[in-house]
Design a protein around this motif. Structure first.
Motif, short mmCIF file in Angstrom:
data_model
loop_
_atom_site.label_atom_id
_atom_site.label_comp_id
_atom_site.label_asym_id
_atom_site.label_seq_id
_atom_site.Cartn_x
_atom_site.Cartn_y
_atom_site.Cartn_z
N TYR A 87 41.94 76.16 35.46
CA TYR A 87 43.06 76.73 34.72
C TYR A 87 42.89 76.39 33.25
CZ TYR A 87 47.75 78.42 33.69
OH TYR A 87 48.80 79.14 33.18
N MET A 102 44.55 76.25 29.47
CA MET A 102 45.73 76.27 28.60
C MET A 102 45.34 77.03 27.34
SD MET A 102 47.97 74.54 30.30
CE MET A 102 48.14 73.25 31.54
N GLN A 146 47.46 69.40 37.90
CA GLN A 146 48.70 68.88 37.33
C GLN A 146 49.37 67.89 38.28
OE1 GLN A 146 48.23 72.03 38.42
NE2 GLN A 146 50.16 73.13 38.76
N GLU A 174 49.41 76.45 42.52
CA GLU A 174 49.43 75.60 41.33
C GLU A 174 49.20 76.42 40.06
OE1 GLU A 174 47.89 71.25 42.90
OE2 GLU A 174 46.42 72.87 42.72
N LEU A 229 51.75 76.72 36.90
CA LEU A 229 51.39 76.52 35.50
C LEU A 229 51.68 77.77 34.68
CD1 LEU A 229 48.02 74.61 36.03
CD2 LEU A 229 50.02 73.71 34.81
N GLU A 241 54.17 78.02 31.44
CA GLU A 241 53.76 78.53 30.12
C GLU A 241 54.62 79.72 29.69
OE1 GLU A 241 49.58 77.77 28.69
OE2 GLU A 241 49.21 78.66 30.67
#
Length: 264
Positions: free
Chosen positions: A113, A115, A210, A234, A238, A242
């Motif tokens: 993942y 960010m 996380q 998951e 996330l 966001e």
């Protein structure tokens, strides 16, 4: 599909590579191994699963019939895992051909993942004209390499050095990969030969989820760009987190600096 809906939804250039060409919705999946010479593939048991996939063609049949297929030499290992090591260097060359001269190239796995706002903030502070190879440091035989699942970042100059100045490197290594363990480790060997040592970027590039990431001075107090072993739920969690942010275009660190400037 979850990754494309969440972590990569804002990314303008996303290329997906696997070991068989197909489509996921409107996303083209490229075969990262199609340029390997038949003389290598045809006599190598590592490619047994690759050949069977080409015969079946149907992704549903492949999942049903081949998902538990084992390595011909090491029965405890999945055949798909063994085949995976051949991909890394070919992907470096193929992505340069598809999208050359980008400043930065982030290579990730299907369960990584990203960010996005943190990534953009980070790379804006880096110089793509330098030969940079960055990732979460792992060691095999005392050689530092960027752990593939956590993701590794290569600059324009690093990619050019590999894919243009030393074009054909992947093909030179294809015949040797049978006896190697991991594609990300071999890539690091080659980059080291080309005068590019790994710059450890952990915990910004991170191998935790996380749910498993520790809370300490060396975690969460640093910018976080990637997480690994992220399941679909998951990733959705996330992505939802966001999406709820009021300002999705900046990292928290940048926001804090901006607030301090306003206070002064």
């Amino acid at each position: 599909p979850t990754q494309l809906r969440t972590a990569l939804r804002c990314a303008p250039y996303v290329y997906v590579f696997s070991d068989m060409a197909q489509s996921i919705g409107e996303t083209q999946v490229y075969d990262s191994l199609d340029t390997i010479a038949p003389s290598i593939k045809d006599v190598n048991t590592d490619f047994d699963i690759y050949r069977k996939q080409q015969e079946l063609k149907d992704p549903e049949k492949i999942m049903t019939e081949l998902s538990d297929m084992r390595d011909a030499r090491m029965k405890d290992d999945l055949a798909a895992w063994t085949l995976d090591k051949y991909k890394n260097m070919h992907i470096v060359e193929k992505i340069w051909e598809l999208q050359p001269e980008m400043d930065w190239y982030l290579h990730i796995d299907a369960d990584t993942y990203v960010m996005w706002s943190s990534l953009i903030t980070w790379i804006q502070r880096l110089d793509p004209s330098k030969k940079s190879y960055m990732g979460s440091l792992a060691l095999i035989n005392d050689l530092a390499f960027g752990h593939g699942g956590s993701g590794y970042l290569m600059s324009r100059e690093a990619m050019r050095t590999f894919a243009v100045i030393n074009n054909g490197t992947a093909a030179k290594w294809d015949s040797k990969m049978h006896d190697e363990c991991c594609g990300d480790w071999v890539l690091a060997q080659v980059l080291k030969e080309y005068k590019m040592d790994l710059k450890n970027s952990w915990p910004t590039i991170n191998g935790e989820t996380q749910s498993t990431i520790p809370f300490a001075e060396d975690h969460w107090c640093q910018p976080l760009v990637t997480l690994h072993h992220i399941s679909s739920p998951e990733a959705e969690q996330l992505g939802s987190f966001e999406a709820k942010r009021k300002d999705k275009s900046v990292s928290k660190a940048d926001k804090t600096k901006h607030q301090k400037r306003e206070e002064h």
